[in-house]
Enzyme design. Structure first.
Site: not given
Length: 326
Positions: A58-60
């Site tokens: 989910g990061y970036s």
């Protein structure tokens, strides 16, 4: 660099883990660096001996995994030289089954993460949060199956209640499935609720602790103020930090941290990390660095020796608070 075994496994990881949430797409979070801007920081971490890197799908919105994969292929000569961790849970789209810990989403997510990271396996695959909508047996069996398929070497968990973690471990043990070897929990000088149940539970189970936000999202660097919050981009845009910290008592603890730091002759960030590194149950705090000096502070903290008096002074102001970060 110092290295420690991750829990009761034979896996050796650097005593500091580099958090890769800091690199990816600034449109996702204003303080995130582009891949190019983050490259010299990651390179310096590798040169310092850090071999443990943590990201999440989910990061970036996946860009962090892509950047992480490219960094590690560039700065290491072989895949067995580093330990790669990523996570699954948060939604990767707005359709049903694009989030959570169902068998479907875990199977879809592991393959998508492998593609973004451009690798054939992940060393540590972690559930990012507890899923209230999926039976834990379904989740644990699915994780066991991705391990047996050779896509994952070890599995870990992140912030949840101790009873939930115990339930997951018991479910896996009961069925002969793979158990969690690590807990990535919220822990720092101004949030120590984990000392009540989760940390003792992990010690009893031989589970490694790799805390997130060891500097309280920058709060323990000592540059936040009671009047206007702070001048950095993260201080001005990080709504989670606003929700988790900024109590009057939090500032009192930082003031005490500054007193000890002056006596020790180190920066507040270095001493806050050194406090955590002095805890025998900590495997590797996950540090985020968007500037070179932040990485330097983390590495320098490994060499700081705090006395029993220092530790007592840093801890004695703490008071119980509500759960944050689950």
């Amino acid at each position: 660099m110092q290295y420690k075994r991750l829990g009761n496994t034979g896996l050796s990881v650097s005593h500091i883990c580099l958090g890769m949430m800091s690199y990816g797409d600034p449109q996702w979070r204003a303080w995130v660096l582009t891949e190019e801007a983050g490259r010299p920081i990651v390179q310096k971490a590798v040169e310092a001996g850090i071999n443990f890197f943590d990201t999440a799908n989910g990061y970036s919105n996946g860009a962090s995994e892509k950047a992480t994969g490219r960094y590690l292929r560039e700065f290491f000569t072989s895949r067995d030289e580093y330990v790669l961790a990523t996570k699954v849970f948060f939604s990767m789209g707005d359709k049903p089954n694009q989030g959570g810990l169902s068998r479907k989403h875990i199977f879809d997510s592991i393959d998508a993460s492998l593609r973004r990271l451009n690798t054939d396996h992940i060393d540590l695959y972690q559930i990012h949060r507890w899923d209230e909508n999926t039976p834990i047996a379904e989740t644990m069996e699915a994780l066991h199956d991705v391990v047996k398929a050779g896509k994952v070497r070890y599995i870990g968990a992140s912030s949840m209640y101790a009873w939930q973690f115990a339930s997951a471990q018991y479910t896996a043990q009961l069925h002969g499935w793979t158990q969690f070897v690590s807990m990535q929990n919220h822990y720092n000088l101004i949030y120590r609720e984990e000392e009540r149940e989760m940390i003792p539970l992990c010690q009893a189970m031989g589970v490694g602790l790799i805390p997130w936000s060891p500097l309280a999202r920058g709060f323990l660097a000592g540059n936040r103020t009671r009047e206007n919050g702070g001048e950095t981009t993260r201080a001005q845009t990080d709504t989670l930090a606003d929700a988790f910290y900024f109590r009057d008592l939090d500032f009192d603890i930082v003031d005490r941290l500054k007193v000890v730091s002056q006596r020790v002759g180190k920066s507040p960030a270095q001493v806050a990390l050194a406090w955590m590194l002095h805890k025998p149950y900590i495997t590797a705090p996950i540090i985020g660095a968007t500037k070179q000096y932040q990485l330097d502070d983390a590495i320098a903290a490994l060499e700081i020796t705090l006395t029993a008096q220092d530790m007592t002074e840093l801890e004695e102001l703490y008071q119980p608070r509500g759960i944050a970060g689950h």
